[in-house]
Design a protein around this motif. Structure first.
Motif, PDB file in Angstrom:
ATOM      1  N   GLY A  81      55.913  41.029  41.953  1.00 42.53           N
ATOM      2  CA  GLY A  81      55.891  41.352  40.714  1.00 42.53           C
ATOM      3  C   GLY A  81      54.542  40.436  39.744  1.00 42.53           C
ATOM      4  O   GLY A  81      54.660  40.658  38.675  1.00 42.53           O
ATOM      5  N   TYR A  82      53.725  40.165  40.603  1.00 41.87           N
ATOM      6  CA  TYR A  82      52.543  39.303  39.968  1.00 41.87           C
ATOM      7  C   TYR A  82      51.293  40.033  40.344  1.00 41.87           C
ATOM      8  O   TYR A  82      50.200  39.325  40.430  1.00 41.87           O
ATOM      9  N   SER A  83      51.333  41.111  39.997  1.00 39.14           N
ATOM     10  CA  SER A  83      50.063  41.954  40.412  1.00 39.14           C
ATOM     11  C   SER A  83      48.940  41.684  39.150  1.00 39.14           C
ATOM     12  O   SER A  83      47.691  41.715  39.719  1.00 39.14           O
ATOM     13  N   LYS A  84      49.517  41.115  38.128  1.00 41.29           N
ATOM     14  CA  LYS A  84      48.441  40.707  36.861  1.00 41.29           C
ATOM     15  C   LYS A  84      47.482  39.626  37.770  1.00 41.29           C
ATOM     16  O   LYS A  84      46.298  39.299  37.265  1.00 41.29           O
ATOM     17  N   ALA A  85      48.232  38.617  38.288  1.00 47.51           N
ATOM     18  CA  ALA A  85      47.700  37.648  38.705  1.00 47.51           C
ATOM     19  C   ALA A  85      46.501  37.719  39.661  1.00 47.51           C
ATOM     20  O   ALA A  85      45.500  36.847  39.596  1.00 47.51           O
ATOM     21  N   ILE A  86      46.441  38.761  40.376  1.00 50.24           N
ATOM     22  CA  ILE A  86      45.694  39.195  41.329  1.00 50.24           C
ATOM     23  C   ILE A  86      44.223  39.789  40.462  1.00 50.24           C
ATOM     24  O   ILE A  86      43.252  39.415  40.811  1.00 50.24           O
ATOM     25  N   GLY A  87      44.608  40.499  39.290  1.00 51.47           N
ATOM     26  CA  GLY A  87      43.529  40.934  38.541  1.00 51.47           C
ATOM     27  C   GLY A  87      42.525  39.751  38.100  1.00 51.47           C
ATOM     28  O   GLY A  87      41.583  39.619  37.813  1.00 51.47           O
ATOM     29  N   TYR A  88      43.725  38.682  37.575  1.00 53.45           N
ATOM     30  CA  TYR A  88      42.810  37.546  36.995  1.00 53.45           C
ATOM     31  C   TYR A  88      41.991  36.673  38.168  1.00 53.45           C
ATOM     32  O   TYR A  88      40.768  36.431  37.753  1.00 53.45           O
ATOM     33  N   ALA A  89      42.636  36.394  39.274  1.00 50.47           N
ATOM     34  CA  ALA A  89      42.069  35.853  40.688  1.00 50.47           C
ATOM     35  C   ALA A  89      40.610  36.614  40.928  1.00 50.47           C
ATOM     36  O   ALA A  89      39.779  35.905  41.190  1.00 50.47           O
ATOM     37  N   ALA A  90      40.680  37.741  40.723  1.00 50.82           N
ATOM     38  CA  ALA A  90      39.578  38.654  41.104  1.00 50.82           C
ATOM     39  C   ALA A  90      38.287  38.686  40.343  1.00 50.82           C
ATOM     40  O   ALA A  90      37.437  39.404  40.585  1.00 50.82           O
ATOM     41  N   GLN A  91      38.407  37.853  39.415  1.00 57.07           N
ATOM     42  CA  GLN A  91      37.275  37.734  38.216  1.00 57.07           C
ATOM     43  C   GLN A  91      36.263  36.837  38.521  1.00 57.07           C
ATOM     44  O   GLN A  91      36.658  35.685  38.546  1.00 57.07           O
ATOM     45  N   PRO A  92      34.937  37.234  39.327  1.00 56.34           N
ATOM     46  CA  PRO A  92      34.184  35.945  39.430  1.00 56.34           C
ATOM     47  C   PRO A  92      33.654  35.195  38.236  1.00 56.34           C
ATOM     48  O   PRO A  92      33.379  35.664  37.271  1.00 56.34           O
ATOM     49  N   GLY A  93      33.857  33.954  38.343  1.00 54.91           N
ATOM     50  CA  GLY A  93      32.994  32.965  37.327  1.00 54.91           C
ATOM     51  C   GLY A  93      34.070  32.941  36.132  1.00 54.91           C
ATOM     52  O   GLY A  93      33.542  32.441  35.318  1.00 54.91           O
ATOM     53  N   ILE A  94      35.310  33.167  36.236  1.00 57.86           N
ATOM     54  CA  ILE A  94      36.253  33.083  35.057  1.00 57.86           C
ATOM     55  C   ILE A  94      36.389  31.713  34.694  1.00 57.86           C
ATOM     56  O   ILE A  94      36.462  31.287  33.398  1.00 57.86           O
ATOM     57  N   LEU A  95      36.338  30.727  35.552  1.00 55.70           N
ATOM     58  CA  LEU A  95      36.529  29.436  35.361  1.00 55.70           C
ATOM     59  C   LEU A  95      35.095  28.705  35.316  1.00 55.70           C
ATOM     60  O   LEU A  95      34.196  28.820  36.461  1.00 55.70           O
ATOM     61  N   PRO A  96      34.705  27.866  34.283  1.00 51.27           N
ATOM     62  CA  PRO A  96      33.401  27.084  34.263  1.00 51.27           C
ATOM     63  C   PRO A  96      33.150  26.111  35.154  1.00 51.27           C
ATOM     64  O   PRO A  96      32.120  25.334  35.202  1.00 51.27           O
ATOM     65  N   VAL A  97      34.290  25.561  36.029  1.00 50.55           N
ATOM     66  CA  VAL A  97      34.292  24.356  37.074  1.00 50.55           C
ATOM     67  C   VAL A  97      34.711  24.728  38.265  1.00 50.55           C
ATOM     68  O   VAL A  97      35.349  25.637  38.625  1.00 50.55           O
ATOM     69  N   VAL A  98      34.101  23.871  39.128  1.00 52.11           N
ATOM     70  CA  VAL A  98      34.765  23.960  40.418  1.00 52.11           C
ATOM     71  C   VAL A  98      35.269  22.649  40.739  1.00 52.11           C
ATOM     72  O   VAL A  98      34.412  21.564  40.757  1.00 52.11           O
TER      73      VAL A  98
END
Length: 109
Positions: A81-98
């Motif tokens: 039931g965590y398919s929304k998490a996949i959509g979030y993780a699949a967004q390149p550059g979503i976080l400004p840091v590594v």
């Protein structure tokens, strides 16, 4: 270009899953390498696995979400039931840091 001990060296470690290859890790590694290339670091020497991850990411830029969803972890997350998490993780550059690992601690700067 000759090897320079003083030049920065980077390692991208793919954790995998229970000792097995993980598609989403490999895709993520390819993304990180593509960002280094975008910053003008294309003259670096890449290992065969790094070069393959880079080429794989380049071939999937239009299909990242689909690739994540079709991976073993993606299928498991969908089942749970965590398919929304996949959509979030699949967004390149979503976080400004590594984050970096320094003295066994993750540092984000």
């Amino acid at each position: 270009k000759y090897f320079n001990e003083d030049a920065p060296q980077y390692q991208i470690i793919c954790a995998g899953s229970m000792g097995n290859f993980s598609l989403e890790d490999f895709l993520g590694a390819g993304y990180l390498i593509s960002e280094l290339v975008r910053l003008g670091l294309e003259d670096w020497t890449l290992s065969d696995s790094a070069h393959t991850a880079y080429l794989f990411y380049q071939s999937q830029t239009e299909n990242i979400l689909s690739s994540f969803q079709k991976s073993a972890t993606g299928r498991l997350l969908t089942e749970l039931g965590y398919s929304k998490a996949i959509g979030y993780a699949a967004q390149p550059g979503i976080l400004p840091v590594v984050p970096r690992l320094v003295n066994s601690r993750l540092i984000a700067n």
